[in-house]
Design a protein around this motif. Structure first.
Motif, PDB file in Angstrom:
ATOM      1  N   ARG A   1       0.855  -1.191   0.000  1.00 59.40           N
ATOM      2  CA  ARG A   1       0.000   0.000   0.000  1.00 59.40           C
ATOM      3  C   ARG A   1       0.890   1.239   0.000  1.00 59.40           C
ATOM      4  N   LEU A   2       0.455   2.261  -0.729  1.00 54.25           N
ATOM      5  CA  LEU A   2       1.170   3.538  -0.764  1.00 54.25           C
ATOM      6  C   LEU A   2       0.462   4.534   0.152  1.00 54.25           C
ATOM      7  N   VAL A   3       1.237   5.176   1.036  1.00 55.28           N
ATOM      8  CA  VAL A   3       0.714   6.209   1.917  1.00 55.28           C
ATOM      9  C   VAL A   3       1.490   7.492   1.648  1.00 55.28           C
ATOM     10  N   LEU A   4       0.751   8.576   1.376  1.00 52.97           N
ATOM     11  CA  LEU A   4       1.353   9.880   1.085  1.00 52.97           C
ATOM     12  C   LEU A   4       0.940  10.834   2.189  1.00 52.97           C
ATOM     13  N   ALA A   5       1.886  11.218   3.039  1.00 52.57           N
ATOM     14  CA  ALA A   5       1.564  12.002   4.233  1.00 52.57           C
ATOM     15  C   ALA A   5       2.372  13.287   4.263  1.00 52.57           C
ATOM     16  N   GLY A   6       1.679  14.412   4.405  1.00 51.53           N
ATOM     17  CA  GLY A   6       2.365  15.687   4.540  1.00 51.53           C
ATOM     18  C   GLY A   6       1.454  16.841   4.203  1.00 51.53           C
ATOM     19  N   TYR A   7       1.876  18.027   4.619  1.00 54.57           N
ATOM     20  CA  TYR A   7       1.096  19.235   4.370  1.00 54.57           C
ATOM     21  C   TYR A   7       1.199  19.623   2.900  1.00 54.57           C
ATOM     22  N   PRO A   8       0.071  19.837   2.205  1.00 52.43           N
ATOM     23  CA  PRO A   8       0.123  20.187   0.774  1.00 52.43           C
ATOM     24  C   PRO A   8       0.442  21.663   0.552  1.00 52.43           C
ATOM     25  N   PHE A   9       1.560  21.923  -0.123  1.00 49.64           N
ATOM     26  CA  PHE A   9       1.867  23.283  -0.557  1.00 49.64           C
ATOM     27  C   PHE A   9       0.843  23.689  -1.598  1.00 49.64           C
ATOM     28  N   HIS A  10       0.650  25.004  -1.793  1.00 47.60           N
ATOM     29  CA  HIS A  10      -0.458  25.424  -2.648  1.00 47.60           C
ATOM     30  C   HIS A  10      -0.266  25.082  -4.123  1.00 47.60           C
ATOM     31  N   ASP A  11       0.949  24.647  -4.517  1.00 48.92           N
ATOM     32  CA  ASP A  11       1.136  24.217  -5.898  1.00 48.92           C
ATOM     33  C   ASP A  11       0.717  22.763  -6.111  1.00 48.92           C
ATOM     34  N   PHE A  12       0.307  22.094  -5.035  1.00 48.48           N
ATOM     35  CA  PHE A  12      -0.002  20.659  -5.110  1.00 48.48           C
ATOM     36  C   PHE A  12      -1.511  20.461  -5.075  1.00 48.48           C
ATOM     37  N   ASP A  13      -2.054  19.850  -6.115  1.00 49.20           N
ATOM     38  CA  ASP A  13      -3.491  19.609  -6.234  1.00 49.20           C
ATOM     39  C   ASP A  13      -3.785  18.182  -5.772  1.00 49.20           C
ATOM     40  N   VAL A  14      -4.317  18.057  -4.566  1.00 45.41           N
ATOM     41  CA  VAL A  14      -4.607  16.733  -4.023  1.00 45.41           C
ATOM     42  C   VAL A  14      -5.629  16.013  -4.893  1.00 45.41           C
ATOM     43  N   ASP A  15      -6.686  16.716  -5.307  1.00 43.74           N
ATOM     44  CA  ASP A  15      -7.735  16.088  -6.121  1.00 43.74           C
ATOM     45  C   ASP A  15      -7.172  15.549  -7.429  1.00 43.74           C
ATOM     46  N   ALA A  16      -6.270  16.306  -8.059  1.00 45.75           N
ATOM     47  CA  ALA A  16      -5.688  15.866  -9.329  1.00 45.75           C
ATOM     48  C   ALA A  16      -4.848  14.609  -9.134  1.00 45.75           C
ATOM     49  N   HIS A  17      -4.137  14.526  -8.013  1.00 44.15           N
ATOM     50  CA  HIS A  17      -3.324  13.334  -7.765  1.00 44.15           C
ATOM     51  C   HIS A  17      -4.188  12.134  -7.388  1.00 44.15           C
ATOM     52  N   GLU A  18      -5.295  12.372  -6.703  1.00 40.66           N
ATOM     53  CA  GLU A  18      -6.232  11.278  -6.443  1.00 40.66           C
ATOM     54  C   GLU A  18      -6.830  10.772  -7.751  1.00 40.66           C
TER      55      GLU A  18
END
Length: 398
Positions: A245-262
């Motif tokens: 399983r992959l776990v990605l943990a950390g505060y998203p900087f504003h250049d990072f689109d969580v929805d796009a990566h999901e």
């Protein structure tokens, strides 16, 4: 020797670095005062130096509830930021230090307050974490106009400390400066001190709703330059061959689109096996996150140095990292971890699968990585180098 260290961030990787360095310099006999934010998150740790948490700024790790107001807020924050600079300058003047030491200079216009601060120091020093500053686009600013300002900024300093020889060489070339002293980034042993005994890897598995499968962890601020999209492209094969399983943990900087990566995870067919934790990880829980990981991955496109990889090093987590920046200095390929070419999903998958399948290799690399943290990456070594540069030999007790 009276040393005043200024660090605006009271939360996150920069204050973790500065706290440990201040403690080591004080152990060496320096009289150290740290001026930092009112959000100082390490107040519970024992220390042998003075802390003045007087800088009144916003929480840099708070969730952005009103992105539409970001531009207006940025202007308001700029006024507040430079008002706090004036507070810092007055505070430093009252302390009458021998040395004033600052860290990364995030903005070109910091040239103005730094000129004023320079007048308060007999010796003015900088610890340059990023040779070129991190910018709002999620990379490192190398434009001509930024270099115009930063050349003038770095001329203010009597000494600039730069991590590792390769970064020092780029610094000298970029800013025509010969005032550099090379240091290593210290380990992250404070997270062993901060460990919350109530939170362990089992508790994290329960919280995240994941079973006993192996875990591949990405840990640290989520940003475009860190290549998380490359890791997601590599992940179908990793999961297919190992069941991890992959776990990605950390505060998203504003250049990072969580929805796009999901959405990317859904597109490549691994969404059910990827867990996003887009939030600031409490310092007291970091030890548990390291214990959760069977392999930790740093698929960066670009970097000068990374505190997150030293967290993995301190805890001896089997590590795969891109061969960029100081990753190449921290990780000895095949000895303390595995290095792969950046932006190469196939090579990244090869290395992760190799460590998940060969646990003897993974354990051997992890043990060597942890041994490095206790040796050349100790804070004692950094303090010796820095105080020697300040003109005073170290006086550590044997």
């Amino acid at each position: 020797m009276k040393v005043v260290v200024v660090e605006f961030a009271g939360k996150g990787g920069m204050i973790h670095y500065v706290f440990q360095l201040c403690r080591a310099m004080a152990e060496a006999g320096a009289d150290v005062t740290l001026i930092t934010s009112k959000q100082f998150e390490l107040a519970s740790l024992p220390r042998n130096f003075d802390v003045q948490p007087v800088i009144d700024l916003w929480d840099p790790k708070a969730n952005d509830a009103w992105p539409i107001l970001r531009k207006l807020r940025r202007v308001m924050r700029a006024f507040r930021y430079y008002a706090q600079w004036l507070r810092v300058i007055r505070g430093v003047g009252a302390l009458k230090p021998d040395v004033v030491q600052v860290g990364d200079v995030p903005f070109p216009l910091d040239l103005i307050p730094l000129r004023l601060l320079r007048r308060k120091a007999r010796l003015f020093a900088d610890v340059c974490h990023n040779v070129n500053p991190f910018d709002a686009a999620g990379g490192f600013g190398r434009s001509r106009w930024k270099r115009f300002f930063y050349r003038r900024i770095y001329r203010l300093f009597d000494i600039v400390f730069v991590h590792f020889d390769r970064n020092a060489a780029e610094f000298a070339k970029s800013f025509e400066s010969r005032r550099t002293v090379v240091i290593k980034h210290g380990n992250e042993g404070l997270f062993q001190e901060l460990r919350d005994s109530a939170v362990d890897a089992a508790a994290l598995r329960q919280r995240l709703g994941i079973g006993p499968d192996p875990v591949v962890l990405f840990f640290g601020t989520l940003s475009r330059y860190k290549g998380i999209d490359v890791l997601l492209d590599a992940y179908p094969r990793i999961h297919r061959e190992t069941g991890a399983r992959l776990v990605l943990a950390g505060y998203p900087f504003h250049d990072f689109d969580v929805d796009a990566h999901e959405e990317q995870a859904r597109r490549v067919g691994v969404a059910d096996f990827v867990t996003f934790v887009p939030e600031y990880v409490a310092s007291e829980e970091i030890a548990a996150w390291m214990e959760l990981a069977d392999v930790i991955v740093f698929p960066y496109r670009d970097i000068y140095q990374s505190g997150a990889i030293h967290v993995a090093q301190t805890f001896g987590v089997p590590t795969v990292a891109s061969a960029v920046g100081a990753m190449q200095d921290v990780v000895e390929n095949g000895v303390s971890g595995l290095l792969v070419p950046p932006e190469n999903p196939a090579a990244l998958a090869d290395a992760v699968v190799r460590l998940l399948k060969d646990r003897e290799l993974a354990n051997r690399l992890g043990k060597r990585f942890a041994a490095d943290a206790r040796g050349p990456y100790s804070w004692r070594a950094n303090a010796e180098t820095i105080l020697a540069a300040y003109g005073r030999g170290p006086s550590f007790a044997p």
